[in-house]
Design a protein around this motif. Structure first.
Motif, PDB file in Angstrom:
ATOM      1  N   SER A   1      83.004  48.800  89.112  1.00 36.15           N
ATOM      2  CA  SER A   1      82.976  47.388  88.732  1.00 36.15           C
ATOM      3  C   SER A   1      81.883  47.166  87.701  1.00 36.15           C
ATOM      4  CB  SER A   1      82.712  46.490  89.952  1.00 36.15           C
ATOM      5  OG  SER A   1      83.695  46.653  90.926  1.00 36.15           O
ATOM      6  N   THR A   2      82.116  46.179  86.846  1.00 33.97           N
ATOM      7  CA  THR A   2      81.088  45.775  85.885  1.00 33.97           C
ATOM      8  C   THR A   2      80.918  44.257  85.943  1.00 33.97           C
ATOM      9  OG1 THR A   2      82.682  45.520  84.060  1.00 33.97           O
ATOM     10  CG2 THR A   2      81.641  47.678  84.329  1.00 33.97           C
ATOM     11  N   VAL A   3      79.693  43.791  85.788  1.00 30.13           N
ATOM     12  CA  VAL A   3      79.392  42.363  85.681  1.00 30.13           C
ATOM     13  C   VAL A   3      78.397  42.186  84.545  1.00 30.13           C
ATOM     14  CG1 VAL A   3      79.827  41.872  88.118  1.00 30.13           C
ATOM     15  CG2 VAL A   3      77.532  42.498  87.390  1.00 30.13           C
ATOM     16  N   GLN A   4      78.361  40.992  83.980  1.00 28.48           N
ATOM     17  CA  GLN A   4      77.480  40.735  82.850  1.00 28.48           C
ATOM     18  C   GLN A   4      76.060  40.401  83.278  1.00 28.48           C
ATOM     19  OE1 GLN A   4      78.230  41.285  79.550  1.00 28.48           O
ATOM     20  NE2 GLN A   4      80.010  42.195  80.559  1.00 28.48           N
ATOM     21  N   GLU A   5      75.930  39.730  84.410  1.00 26.35           N
ATOM     22  CA  GLU A   5      74.608  39.409  84.946  1.00 26.35           C
ATOM     23  C   GLU A   5      74.734  39.178  86.442  1.00 26.35           C
ATOM     24  OE1 GLU A   5      73.196  35.940  82.999  1.00 26.35           O
ATOM     25  OE2 GLU A   5      74.990  34.768  83.406  1.00 26.35           O
ATOM     26  N   MET A   6      73.613  39.376  87.158  1.00 21.62           N
ATOM     27  CA  MET A   6      73.674  39.324  88.611  1.00 21.62           C
ATOM     28  C   MET A   6      72.361  38.793  89.172  1.00 21.62           C
ATOM     29  SD  MET A   6      74.284  42.541  91.242  1.00 21.62           S
ATOM     30  CE  MET A   6      75.986  42.786  90.726  1.00 21.62           C
ATOM     31  N   THR A   7      72.464  38.025  90.266  1.00 18.93           N
ATOM     32  CA  THR A   7      71.296  37.544  90.998  1.00 18.93           C
ATOM     33  C   THR A   7      71.468  37.932  92.460  1.00 18.93           C
ATOM     34  OG1 THR A   7      71.039  35.657  89.503  1.00 18.93           O
ATOM     35  CG2 THR A   7      69.906  35.537  91.623  1.00 18.93           C
ATOM     36  N   ILE A   8      70.397  38.492  93.057  1.00 18.80           N
ATOM     37  CA  ILE A   8      70.452  38.978  94.437  1.00 18.80           C
ATOM     38  C   ILE A   8      69.320  38.360  95.247  1.00 18.80           C
ATOM     39  CG2 ILE A   8      70.460  41.023  95.914  1.00 18.80           C
ATOM     40  CD1 ILE A   8      71.218  42.662  93.417  1.00 18.80           C
ATOM     41  N   HIS A   9      69.664  37.865  96.451  1.00 16.46           N
ATOM     42  CA  HIS A   9      68.669  37.420  97.425  1.00 16.46           C
ATOM     43  C   HIS A   9      68.737  38.384  98.602  1.00 16.46           C
ATOM     44  CE1 HIS A   9      69.446  33.714  95.083  1.00 16.46           C
ATOM     45  NE2 HIS A   9      68.143  33.541  95.236  1.00 16.46           N
ATOM     46  N   PRO A  10      67.875  39.399  98.628  1.00 16.95           N
ATOM     47  CA  PRO A  10      67.994  40.468  99.637  1.00 16.95           C
ATOM     48  C   PRO A  10      67.910  39.978 101.076  1.00 16.95           C
ATOM     49  CG  PRO A  10      66.498  41.107  97.869  1.00 16.95           C
ATOM     50  CD  PRO A  10      66.785  39.656  97.682  1.00 16.95           C
ATOM     51  N   LYS A  11      67.051  38.997 101.368  1.00 16.63           N
ATOM     52  CA  LYS A  11      66.875  38.547 102.745  1.00 16.63           C
ATOM     53  C   LYS A  11      68.163  37.949 103.305  1.00 16.63           C
ATOM     54  CE  LYS A  11      61.885  37.697 102.594  1.00 16.63           C
ATOM     55  NZ  LYS A  11      60.804  36.672 102.775  1.00 16.63           N
TER      56      LYS A  11
END
Length: 260
Positions: free
Chosen positions: A55-65
């Motif tokens: 898979s490819t995405v242009q941008e990503m935001t992650i909230h690990p908790k």
């Protein structure tokens, strides 16, 4: 690797590769905001799963908790050559639900710039990993980029489910009598040893045809029954068939009785 004391942001740049649970993620830049406990990836990201899916995405935001992820311009390439794309996606409920917006699925990888034979478009697709379901809202079935079927809401089991009541993947046929037709089978899980399959066949040249298939396996035998019904497009005469097969097996004898 760079750490800004004032902003409390850690930056990794270059050929950044992250691996967890056999999932590999590759990008050129990752920002970790320690204050917000948030990971931001402003560059294109490539994901590789253990089953070979990419898979490819242009941008990503992650909230690990919270195990929450959001991304834009998703494109997924499966090992069977099929692809899925979405304008945006989010995960919620600790990663148990994935929501894709303005999504499209096609069995054709790229189709070399040509319109795929068939494609499913949906305004919203939700995958629930706890219920093992895929739900589509405002779904269109396109044939060569022409919408031929519309469903306000459509739900089916995901690929992890072996037996569950719901719609199965649509299939397509083409012959002289029916022309081009689409089948949308609905599976009914009557019991562990019995199931029912209801299949409407919608054709561009013929009145819709309905198929019913029943299969049961019992202690000393099996039973299969098939019924169909439609109407002749010219004479409007009702047509159909019944086909059944009963097989009884025991240590002493065996009986096989077909019925047409």
């Amino acid at each position: 690797m760079d750490y800004n004391v004032k902003t409390n942001i850690l930056t990794a740049s270059g050929n950044v590769v992250l691996s967890q649970n056999k999932i590999q993620m590759q990008t050129d830049k990752i920002l970790y905001d320690k204050t917000k406990a948030e990971v931001t990836i402003p560059q294109p990201v490539t994901l590789k799963l253990p089953d070979g899916t990419k898979s490819t995405v242009q941008e990503m935001t992650i909230h690990p908790k919270e195990s929450e992820v959001s991304a834009n311009n998703l494109k997924g390439f499966f090992t069977d050559g099929s692809t899925i794309s979405a304008e945006s996606m989010q995960t919620t409920q600790n990663g148990n639900i994935i929501v894709m917006n303005n999504a499209a699925y096609t069995p054709c990888s790229i189709c070399e710039g040509k319109a795929p034979l068939w494609q499913i478009d949906a305004k919203k697709v939700t995958q629930d990993f706890e219920d093992h379901t895929l739900s589509y809202q405002h779904m269109f079935l396109d044939i060569k980029d022409i919408p031929v079927l519309y469903f306000p809401y459509f739900q089916m089991p995901d690929l992890t489910v072996k037996r569950k009541t719901g719609f199965l993947n649509p299939s397509f046929r083409h012959n002289h009598e029916m022309g081009f037709a689409v089948e949308t089978p609905f599976f009914v899980n009557l019991a562990d040893n019995q199931n029912l399959l209801l299949t409407p066949i919608i054709s561009m040249n013929h009145i819709p045809l309905g198929l019913i298939d029943y299969a049961g396996r019992f202690t000393q035998g099996v039973m299969n029954v098939q019924l169909s019904g439609t109407q002749d497009s010219t004479t409007h005469q009702k047509e159909g068939h019944i086909k059944a097969n009963f097989e009884i097996v025991s240590p002493e004898f065996s009986i096989n009785a077909p019925l047409v």
